[in-house]
Design a protein around this motif. Structure first.
Motif, PDB file in Angstrom:
ATOM      1  N   THR A   2      14.138   2.126   5.645  1.00  0.00           N
ATOM      2  CA  THR A   2      12.696   1.868   5.531  1.00  0.00           C
ATOM      3  C   THR A   2      12.195   2.117   4.373  1.00  0.00           C
ATOM      4  O   THR A   2      12.824   2.777   3.425  1.00  0.00           O
ATOM      5  N   VAL A   3      10.918   1.434   4.214  1.00  0.00           N
ATOM      6  CA  VAL A   3      10.041   1.590   2.950  1.00  0.00           C
ATOM      7  C   VAL A   3       8.747   2.094   3.000  1.00  0.00           C
ATOM      8  O   VAL A   3       8.339   2.526   4.288  1.00  0.00           O
ATOM      9  N   MET A   4       8.253   2.370   1.925  1.00  0.00           N
ATOM     10  CA  MET A   4       6.794   3.012   2.126  1.00  0.00           C
ATOM     11  C   MET A   4       5.952   2.046   3.107  1.00  0.00           C
ATOM     12  O   MET A   4       5.900   0.932   2.700  1.00  0.00           O
ATOM     13  N   ARG A   5       5.190   2.717   3.590  1.00  0.00           N
ATOM     14  CA  ARG A   5       4.437   1.893   4.927  1.00  0.00           C
ATOM     15  C   ARG A   5       2.882   1.663   4.457  1.00  0.00           C
ATOM     16  O   ARG A   5       2.338   2.592   4.355  1.00  0.00           O
ATOM     17  N   SER A   6       2.738   0.513   4.023  1.00  0.00           N
ATOM     18  CA  SER A   6       1.505   0.219   3.450  1.00  0.00           C
ATOM     19  C   SER A   6       1.067  -1.227   3.989  1.00  0.00           C
ATOM     20  O   SER A   6       2.053  -2.126   4.114  1.00  0.00           O
ATOM     21  N   MET A  35       2.318  -4.790   8.897  1.00  0.00           N
ATOM     22  CA  MET A  35       3.028  -3.960   7.994  1.00  0.00           C
ATOM     23  C   MET A  35       4.472  -4.163   7.657  1.00  0.00           C
ATOM     24  O   MET A  35       5.177  -4.237   8.860  1.00  0.00           O
ATOM     25  N   ALA A  36       5.071  -4.432   6.546  1.00  0.00           N
ATOM     26  CA  ALA A  36       6.397  -4.658   6.266  1.00  0.00           C
ATOM     27  C   ALA A  36       7.239  -3.226   6.600  1.00  0.00           C
ATOM     28  O   ALA A  36       7.081  -2.114   6.357  1.00  0.00           O
ATOM     29  N   ASP A  41      11.086  -7.993   4.787  1.00  0.00           N
ATOM     30  CA  ASP A  41       9.881  -8.310   5.183  1.00  0.00           C
ATOM     31  C   ASP A  41       8.894  -8.459   3.996  1.00  0.00           C
ATOM     32  O   ASP A  41       7.671  -9.084   4.191  1.00  0.00           O
ATOM     33  N   MET A  42       9.006  -7.963   2.904  1.00  0.00           N
ATOM     34  CA  MET A  42       8.317  -7.986   1.678  1.00  0.00           C
ATOM     35  C   MET A  42       7.985  -9.323   0.930  1.00  0.00           C
ATOM     36  O   MET A  42       9.205 -10.051   1.086  1.00  0.00           O
ATOM     37  N   SER A  43       6.872  -9.486   0.473  1.00  0.00           N
ATOM     38  CA  SER A  43       6.774 -10.696  -0.348  1.00  0.00           C
ATOM     39  C   SER A  43       7.354 -10.465  -1.605  1.00  0.00           C
ATOM     40  O   SER A  43       7.738  -9.483  -2.180  1.00  0.00           O
TER      41      SER A  43
END
Length: 133
Positions: A2-6, A35-36, A41-43
């Motif tokens: 998981t990554v920082m959720r923003s 949210m990614a 899922d990120m750009s």
């Protein structure tokens, strides 16, 4: 992972974030859904930011996307290729880490042996008598 959720824009997927929370307000459900949750899922821009900050998982995802672009393959195939690269990278690692492991073992044995040599009078006297050669 998981990554920082923003709330970020996710370019290249079907999930686009069109609504931002009002300034000073709470996020809406629509913002939360956009949210990614993973690096995949990120750009590309978000990955570059995380990679520039030293995030190794972002580096890995950027490498996967580079393999996708160069080899014209899908993400799952590129991820399998990364796993193959990881396996090839670890070949012979046991042999190359022997000096480090030997140094750690020597330090641990020396540390354990130093306790009776310092704090037990009989052991210290025995060692002192034997070391006068």
């Amino acid at each position: 992972r998981t990554v920082m959720r923003s709330p970020i824009s996710i370019v290249g997927t079907q999930r686009f974030m069109s609504a931002r929370p009002p300034v000073g307000g709470k996020p809406t459900g629509e913002v939360a859904k956009g949210m990614a949750l993973d690096y995949s899922d990120m750009s590309n821009e978000s990955l570059c930011v995380f990679a520039a900050q030293g995030d190794h998982s972002a580096h890995r995802e950027r490498l996967i996307r580079d393999i996708m672009a160069v080899d014209s393959i899908e993400w799952s195939q590129a991820n399998a290729k990364i796993a193959e690269i990881d396996r090839a990278n670890k070949v012979g690692m046991t042999l190359f880490t022997i000096p480090y492991k030997a140094g750690i073992a020597t330090a641990v044995i020396g540390g354990i042996a130093s306790i009776p040599l310092c704090f037990d009078l009989n052991t210290a006297l025995w060692f002192n008598d034997r070391s006068k050669l």
